[in-house]
Design a protein around this motif. Sequence first.
Motif, PDB file in Angstrom:
ATOM      1  N   SER A  50       0.858  -1.179   0.000  1.00  0.00           N
ATOM      2  CA  SER A  50       0.000   0.000   0.000  1.00  0.00           C
ATOM      3  C   SER A  50       0.892   1.225   0.000  1.00  0.00           C
ATOM      4  CB  SER A  50      -0.887   0.032   1.252  1.00  0.00           C
ATOM      5  OG  SER A  50      -1.762  -1.064   1.252  1.00  0.00           O
ATOM      6  N   ALA A  51       0.503   2.242  -0.776  1.00  0.00           N
ATOM      7  CA  ALA A  51       1.289   3.469  -0.861  1.00  0.00           C
ATOM      8  C   ALA A  51       0.354   4.649  -1.063  1.00  0.00           C
ATOM      9  CB  ALA A  51       2.284   3.374  -2.014  1.00  0.00           C
ATOM     10  N   SER A  52       0.855   5.837  -0.766  1.00  0.00           N
ATOM     11  CA  SER A  52       0.091   7.063  -0.985  1.00  0.00           C
ATOM     12  C   SER A  52       1.051   8.166  -1.395  1.00  0.00           C
ATOM     13  CB  SER A  52      -0.687   7.450   0.270  1.00  0.00           C
ATOM     14  OG  SER A  52       0.191   7.601   1.373  1.00  0.00           O
ATOM     15  N   GLY A  53       0.519   9.107  -2.182  1.00  0.00           N
ATOM     16  CA  GLY A  53       1.355  10.214  -2.632  1.00  0.00           C
ATOM     17  C   GLY A  53       0.624  11.103  -3.606  1.00  0.00           C
ATOM     18  N   GLU A  54       1.390  11.873  -4.362  1.00  0.00           N
ATOM     19  CA  GLU A  54       0.848  12.853  -5.297  1.00  0.00           C
ATOM     20  C   GLU A  54       1.115  12.416  -6.736  1.00  0.00           C
ATOM     21  OE1 GLU A  54      -0.897  15.602  -4.303  1.00  0.00           O
ATOM     22  OE2 GLU A  54      -0.660  14.861  -2.248  1.00  0.00           O
ATOM     23  N   ALA A  55       0.122  12.637  -7.612  1.00  0.00           N
ATOM     24  CA  ALA A  55       0.257  12.232  -9.013  1.00  0.00           C
ATOM     25  C   ALA A  55      -0.415  13.247  -9.927  1.00  0.00           C
ATOM     26  CB  ALA A  55      -0.329  10.842  -9.218  1.00  0.00           C
ATOM     27  N   GLY A  56       0.325  14.255 -10.348  1.00  0.00           N
ATOM     28  CA  GLY A  56      -0.157  15.232 -11.323  1.00  0.00           C
ATOM     29  C   GLY A  56      -1.492  15.836 -10.967  1.00  0.00           C
ATOM     30  N   ASP A  57      -2.366  15.993 -11.969  1.00  0.00           N
ATOM     31  CA  ASP A  57      -3.685  16.591 -11.760  1.00  0.00           C
ATOM     32  C   ASP A  57      -4.615  15.719 -10.923  1.00  0.00           C
ATOM     33  OD1 ASP A  57      -2.923  18.790 -13.244  1.00  0.00           O
ATOM     34  OD2 ASP A  57      -3.863  18.086 -15.105  1.00  0.00           O
ATOM     35  N   TYR A  58      -4.248  14.442 -10.737  1.00  0.00           N
ATOM     36  CA  TYR A  58      -5.085  13.567  -9.909  1.00  0.00           C
ATOM     37  C   TYR A  58      -4.974  13.914  -8.430  1.00  0.00           C
ATOM     38  CZ  TYR A  58      -5.970  10.605 -13.957  1.00  0.00           C
ATOM     39  OH  TYR A  58      -6.377  10.133 -15.181  1.00  0.00           O
ATOM     40  N   GLY A  59      -3.951  14.647  -8.035  1.00  0.00           N
ATOM     41  CA  GLY A  59      -3.793  15.043  -6.636  1.00  0.00           C
ATOM     42  C   GLY A  59      -3.336  13.885  -5.773  1.00  0.00           C
ATOM     43  N   ARG A  60      -3.926  13.778  -4.595  1.00  0.00           N
ATOM     44  CA  ARG A  60      -3.565  12.743  -3.635  1.00  0.00           C
ATOM     45  C   ARG A  60      -4.097  11.401  -4.115  1.00  0.00           C
ATOM     46  NH1 ARG A  60       0.327  12.382  -0.064  1.00  0.00           N
ATOM     47  NH2 ARG A  60      -0.181  11.026   1.644  1.00  0.00           N
ATOM     48  N   VAL A  61      -3.199  10.392  -4.190  1.00  0.00           N
ATOM     49  CA  VAL A  61      -3.565   9.074  -4.709  1.00  0.00           C
ATOM     50  C   VAL A  61      -3.190   8.007  -3.700  1.00  0.00           C
ATOM     51  CG1 VAL A  61      -3.179   7.411  -6.571  1.00  0.00           C
ATOM     52  CG2 VAL A  61      -3.203   9.861  -7.083  1.00  0.00           C
ATOM     53  N   TYR A  62      -4.060   7.018  -3.558  1.00  0.00           N
ATOM     54  CA  TYR A  62      -3.816   5.861  -2.694  1.00  0.00           C
ATOM     55  C   TYR A  62      -3.733   4.628  -3.588  1.00  0.00           C
ATOM     56  CZ  TYR A  62      -5.097   9.169   0.850  1.00  0.00           C
ATOM     57  OH  TYR A  62      -5.135  10.287   1.649  1.00  0.00           O
ATOM     58  N   LEU A  63      -2.677   3.849  -3.442  1.00  0.00           N
ATOM     59  CA  LEU A  63      -2.415   2.682  -4.275  1.00  0.00           C
ATOM     60  C   LEU A  63      -2.412   1.417  -3.438  1.00  0.00           C
ATOM     61  CD1 LEU A  63       0.749   4.032  -6.147  1.00  0.00           C
ATOM     62  CD2 LEU A  63      -1.600   4.062  -6.987  1.00  0.00           C
ATOM     63  N   SER A  64      -2.856   0.324  -4.028  1.00  0.00           N
ATOM     64  CA  SER A  64      -2.669  -0.995  -3.421  1.00  0.00           C
ATOM     65  C   SER A  64      -2.292  -1.966  -4.543  1.00  0.00           C
ATOM     66  CB  SER A  64      -3.919  -1.467  -2.683  1.00  0.00           C
ATOM     67  OG  SER A  64      -5.009  -1.574  -3.569  1.00  0.00           O
ATOM     68  N   TYR A  65      -1.305  -2.796  -4.261  1.00  0.00           N
ATOM     69  CA  TYR A  65      -0.778  -3.741  -5.243  1.00  0.00           C
ATOM     70  C   TYR A  65      -0.724  -5.137  -4.658  1.00  0.00           C
ATOM     71  CZ  TYR A  65       1.176   0.125  -8.014  1.00  0.00           C
ATOM     72  OH  TYR A  65       1.348   1.241  -8.776  1.00  0.00           O
ATOM     73  N   GLU A  66      -0.833  -6.126  -5.557  1.00  0.00           N
ATOM     74  CA  GLU A  66      -0.532  -7.512  -5.211  1.00  0.00           C
ATOM     75  C   GLU A  66       0.485  -8.009  -6.231  1.00  0.00           C
ATOM     76  OE1 GLU A  66      -3.293 -10.743  -3.688  1.00  0.00           O
ATOM     77  OE2 GLU A  66      -3.004 -11.305  -5.792  1.00  0.00           O
ATOM     78  N   PHE A  67       1.687  -8.335  -5.741  1.00  0.00           N
ATOM     79  CA  PHE A  67       2.773  -8.816  -6.586  1.00  0.00           C
ATOM     80  C   PHE A  67       2.840 -10.336  -6.515  1.00  0.00           C
ATOM     81  CE2 PHE A  67       3.944  -4.503  -5.553  1.00  0.00           C
ATOM     82  CZ  PHE A  67       4.452  -4.016  -6.743  1.00  0.00           C
ATOM     83  N   THR A  68       2.950 -10.970  -7.682  1.00  0.00           N
ATOM     84  CA  THR A  68       3.051 -12.429  -7.748  1.00  0.00           C
ATOM     85  C   THR A  68       4.209 -12.804  -8.682  1.00  0.00           C
ATOM     86  OG1 THR A  68       1.444 -12.474  -9.564  1.00  0.00           O
ATOM     87  CG2 THR A  68       0.577 -12.810  -7.337  1.00  0.00           C
ATOM     88  N   ASP A  69       4.555 -14.085  -8.651  1.00  0.00           N
ATOM     89  CA  ASP A  69       5.606 -14.625  -9.515  1.00  0.00           C
ATOM     90  C   ASP A  69       5.098 -15.963 -10.053  1.00  0.00           C
ATOM     91  OD1 ASP A  69       7.897 -15.471 -10.788  1.00  0.00           O
ATOM     92  OD2 ASP A  69       9.068 -15.716  -8.961  1.00  0.00           O
ATOM     93  N   LYS A  70       4.101 -15.905 -10.916  1.00  0.00           N
ATOM     94  CA  LYS A  70       3.430 -17.121 -11.383  1.00  0.00           C
ATOM     95  C   LYS A  70       4.322 -18.037 -12.208  1.00  0.00           C
ATOM     96  CE  LYS A  70      -1.098 -15.042 -11.112  1.00  0.00           C
ATOM     97  NZ  LYS A  70      -1.789 -15.694 -10.074  1.00  0.00           N
ATOM     98  N   LEU A  71       5.402 -17.501 -12.801  1.00  0.00           N
ATOM     99  CA  LEU A  71       6.321 -18.315 -13.584  1.00  0.00           C
ATOM    100  C   LEU A  71       7.514 -18.808 -12.767  1.00  0.00           C
ATOM    101  CD1 LEU A  71       6.369 -16.272 -16.918  1.00  0.00           C
ATOM    102  CD2 LEU A  71       5.030 -18.312 -16.372  1.00  0.00           C
ATOM    103  N   GLY A  72       7.604 -18.411 -11.508  1.00  0.00           N
ATOM    104  CA  GLY A  72       8.693 -18.861 -10.645  1.00  0.00           C
ATOM    105  C   GLY A  72      10.053 -18.338 -11.054  1.00  0.00           C
ATOM    106  N   MET A  73      10.114 -17.128 -11.580  1.00  0.00           N
ATOM    107  CA  MET A  73      11.375 -16.584 -12.088  1.00  0.00           C
ATOM    108  C   MET A  73      12.214 -15.891 -11.004  1.00  0.00           C
ATOM    109  SD  MET A  73      10.002 -15.275 -15.757  1.00  0.00           S
ATOM    110  CE  MET A  73      11.616 -15.091 -16.478  1.00  0.00           C
ATOM    111  N   GLN A  74      11.652 -15.600  -9.868  1.00  0.00           N
ATOM    112  CA  GLN A  74      12.286 -15.026  -8.693  1.00  0.00           C
ATOM    113  C   GLN A  74      12.720 -13.572  -8.842  1.00  0.00           C
ATOM    114  OE1 GLN A  74      15.314 -17.727  -7.396  1.00  0.00           O
ATOM    115  NE2 GLN A  74      13.837 -19.282  -6.812  1.00  0.00           N
TER     116      GLN A  74
END
Length: 144
Positions: A50-74
Amino acid sequence: MIKLIIAVLSFTVAITSQAQDLAFGENAFEGVFQIDSTFTRDAGQTYEVSASGEAGDYGRVYLSYEFTDKLGMQSQGEFTGFAWTQNGEEVNTATLRGIYKKQGSVFKLYSFDNVSDGKLNVATGVVDFVAKTMKFSVSEIASD
């Protein structure tokens, strides 16, 4: 041999005639975020950020990500995410999809983002988990 050369040239022409270039709009901007939290629920199979910050004309932005490694590449894999922003009375959301690749001590992200204001954005970024930062360059894809 001549038939092989002609076949390869024909194949190359066919591929390049079907290729499409991404046309970028003029509304490029930078996004600078602070990582608020990072965790895993499944012993390191997926990581959530989870992250938060500023992004151009969008102003204050809140982000959430899910990172995976489905191919097992590490050292590289894929992610999905969600963004939410409010700038005055205007609220926008976005779905984020892309890939990441570890480069030294940071991760490079390449993302295509579908935004509720009708824009399609492409973003490249650097995530530094030690510094707790995410920095992106974002460009609108001309979809006319």
